[in-house]
Scaffold this active site. Structure first.
Site, short mmCIF file in Angstrom:
data_model
loop_
_atom_site.label_atom_id
_atom_site.label_comp_id
_atom_site.label_asym_id
_atom_site.label_seq_id
_atom_site.Cartn_x
_atom_site.Cartn_y
_atom_site.Cartn_z
N LYS A 69 -40.08 16.05 50.49
CA LYS A 69 -40.76 17.30 50.87
C LYS A 69 -42.24 17.10 51.25
O LYS A 69 -42.75 17.78 52.13
CB LYS A 69 -40.63 18.34 49.76
CG LYS A 69 -39.20 18.88 49.62
CD LYS A 69 -39.11 20.01 48.61
CE LYS A 69 -37.67 20.48 48.44
NZ LYS A 69 -37.56 21.61 47.50
N ASP A 105 -38.87 27.96 49.82
CA ASP A 105 -38.50 28.01 48.40
C ASP A 105 -39.10 29.22 47.67
O ASP A 105 -38.40 29.89 46.91
CB ASP A 105 -38.95 26.72 47.69
CG ASP A 105 -37.96 25.57 47.88
OD1 ASP A 105 -36.79 25.84 48.18
OD2 ASP A 105 -38.38 24.40 47.72
N ALA A 135 -41.30 22.49 42.45
CA ALA A 135 -40.57 23.74 42.23
C ALA A 135 -41.44 24.74 41.48
O ALA A 135 -41.40 25.95 41.75
CB ALA A 135 -39.29 23.47 41.47
P1 NAP Z 1 -40.47 17.40 39.77
O1 NAP Z 1 -41.55 17.51 40.78
O2 NAP Z 1 -39.91 16.07 39.41
O3 NAP Z 1 -41.03 18.09 38.41
C1 NAP Z 1 -40.30 18.05 37.24
C2 NAP Z 1 -40.98 18.92 36.16
O4 NAP Z 1 -40.09 19.00 35.05
C3 NAP Z 1 -42.30 18.35 35.64
O5 NAP Z 1 -43.17 19.43 35.40
C4 NAP Z 1 -41.87 17.67 34.32
O6 NAP Z 1 -42.89 17.64 33.35
C5 NAP Z 1 -40.80 18.62 33.86
N1 NAP Z 1 -39.82 18.03 32.94
C6 NAP Z 1 -38.90 17.08 33.23
N2 NAP Z 1 -38.15 16.82 32.13
C7 NAP Z 1 -38.61 17.61 31.14
C8 NAP Z 1 -38.24 17.81 29.78
N3 NAP Z 1 -37.23 17.13 29.22
N4 NAP Z 1 -38.92 18.75 29.06
C9 NAP Z 1 -39.93 19.45 29.60
N5 NAP Z 1 -40.32 19.31 30.90
C10 NAP Z 1 -39.68 18.40 31.65
O7 NAP Z 1 -39.21 18.29 40.17
P2 NAP Z 1 -39.16 19.56 41.15
O8 NAP Z 1 -39.00 19.11 42.55
O9 NAP Z 1 -40.30 20.45 40.81
O10 NAP Z 1 -37.75 20.22 40.74
C11 NAP Z 1 -37.53 20.79 39.47
C12 NAP Z 1 -36.14 21.40 39.42
O11 NAP Z 1 -36.05 22.49 40.32
C13 NAP Z 1 -35.01 20.45 39.81
O12 NAP Z 1 -33.98 20.61 38.84
C14 NAP Z 1 -34.53 20.97 41.15
O13 NAP Z 1 -33.15 20.74 41.38
C15 NAP Z 1 -34.80 22.45 40.99
N6 NAP Z 1 -34.91 23.17 42.28
C16 NAP Z 1 -34.04 24.18 42.52
C17 NAP Z 1 -34.11 24.89 43.72
C18 NAP Z 1 -33.14 26.01 43.98
O14 NAP Z 1 -32.99 26.39 45.15
N7 NAP Z 1 -32.51 26.58 42.98
C19 NAP Z 1 -35.09 24.55 44.67
C20 NAP Z 1 -35.98 23.51 44.39
C21 NAP Z 1 -35.88 22.82 43.18
P3 NAP Z 1 -44.01 16.46 33.34
O15 NAP Z 1 -45.04 16.85 34.35
O16 NAP Z 1 -44.52 16.46 31.95
O17 NAP Z 1 -43.29 15.18 33.71
#
Ligand code: NAP
Length: 282
Positions: A69, A105, A135
């Site tokens: 992205k 998004d 996200a």
């Molecule tokens: P990302 O940039 O990798 O960010 C992950 C976030 O999750 C970080 O803030 C991380 O915290 C936190 N995290 C991970 N494991 C954790 C745990 N066990 N306990 C607490 N916090 C935790 O990911 P992203 O791109 O933002 O995506 C996040 C989610 O959104 C994914 O599951 C994705 O599939 C979903 N999503 C869904 C849609 C939809 O259309 N429904 C669209 C976009 C994304 P730290 O900073 O401390 O590492």
């Protein structure tokens, strides 16, 4: 496929888990459009070359997912306001020799929340966003567009929450606060909506370790993770009688402008589409 068959797809690495092909192909069939929508696996180091090749091959555009992205943002010749605010692009449209980058998004999540909770659910109220990645950034923009007065960004790594709040404060009307997970009880106090925008709770990831006891019972809980559809967080929220919103709504609504851009038809988010995606997930 014929010469006039409209081509589009989704690029990511890996891509086999993506529900986008099932979603767009449902709409293509429903509208009788001569088009295809393909999953395309592209390694990060091949991103720019692959995007150029897809444009030359006659693709109308592509959706962009993890981990591309930010690279999609960088490669775009033009960007919409949402993409500029998010610093990331989830939709590339190839038009007149130029690459248009958009981010759908935030508006997709807002449309899903509106549909499930009503347009004024969050107006003047307090929202909590868990996470500080891409996200979460979209979720903050989304809650702001729904009229939240205050948004608390709560993240496992508090420094990332602080960085996100300071990067977005000038772009939103809501007052932003950053907190660590250790301050959760305080962050939950008075909340009207909790959005999980972390990757915790995804299939093959540990569930989110967070007690809901501090959350007011009239607060709604949204999880943007959609695989599984009912995450541990949503299960526990339902058991406490919170209103819940799953991640499929966001996925379906963010795809509407993409389909429109690729195929020139505005599709609808319906119960039939949801049923087809639930079947694909199962
Ligand atoms: P990302 O940039 O990798 O960010 C992950 C976030 O999750 C970080 O803030 C991380 O915290 C936190 N995290 C991970 N494991 C954790 C745990 N066990 N306990 C607490 N916090 C935790 O990911 P992203 O791109 O933002 O995506 C996040 C989610 O959104 C994914 O599951 C994705 O599939 C979903 N999503 C869904 C849609 C939809 O259309 N429904 C669209 C976009 C994304 P730290 O900073 O401390 O590492």
């Amino acid at each position: 496929m014929r010469e006039k068959t409209k081509l589009a797809g989704v690029i990511g690495w890996p891509i086999s888990h993506s529900l986008s092909p099932a979603l767009h192909n449902f709409w293509l069939k429903q509208h009788g459009i001569d088009g295809v929508y393909l999953p395309v696996a592209i390694k990060p180091e091949e991103f720019s070359r692959a995007v150029a090749a897809l444009g030359e091959a006659g693709f109308a555009g592509v959706n962009v997912t993890v981990p591309h992205k930010e690279a999609a943002f960088a490669i775009s010749d033009l960007r919409d306001e949402r993409a500029e605010a998010a610093g990331a692009v989830n939709l590339l449209l190839f038009r007149n020799g130029r690459i248009e980058g958009r981010n759908t998004d935030a508006d997709g999540l807002a449309a899903s929340l509106k549909q499930s909770l009503g347009a004024d659910f969050l107006r003047g109220a307090l929202g909590v966003v868990l996470g500080a990645g891409g996200a979460a950034r979209a979720a903050v923009l989304s809650l702001d567009s729904l009229g939240a007065r205050e948004i608390r960004i709560v993240n496992r790594t508090p420094q990332k929450a602080a960085a996100l709040a300071s990067a977005l404060q000038a772009k939103v009307r809501a007052k932003l606060f950053a907190q660590g997970l250790g301050d959760w009880n305080q962050a939950a106090n008075g909340a009207r909506l909790l959005v999980n925008a972390t990757s915790a709770g995804m299939k093959n990831s540990p569930p989110l370790e967070l007690s809901l006891d501090a959350l007011p019972l009239d607060a709604a809980v949204c999880d943007i993770v959609y695989n599984p559809l009912e995450t541990d967080l949503l299960k526990r929220a339902r058991a406490r009688a919170h209103r819940t919103v799953d991640g499929l709504g966001m996925l379906m609504h963010q795809a509407v402008p993409a389909f429109e851009g690729f195929y020139g038809v505005t599709p609808r988010v319906t119960a039939e589409l949801r049923a087809a995606l639930e079947k694909a997930l199962a």
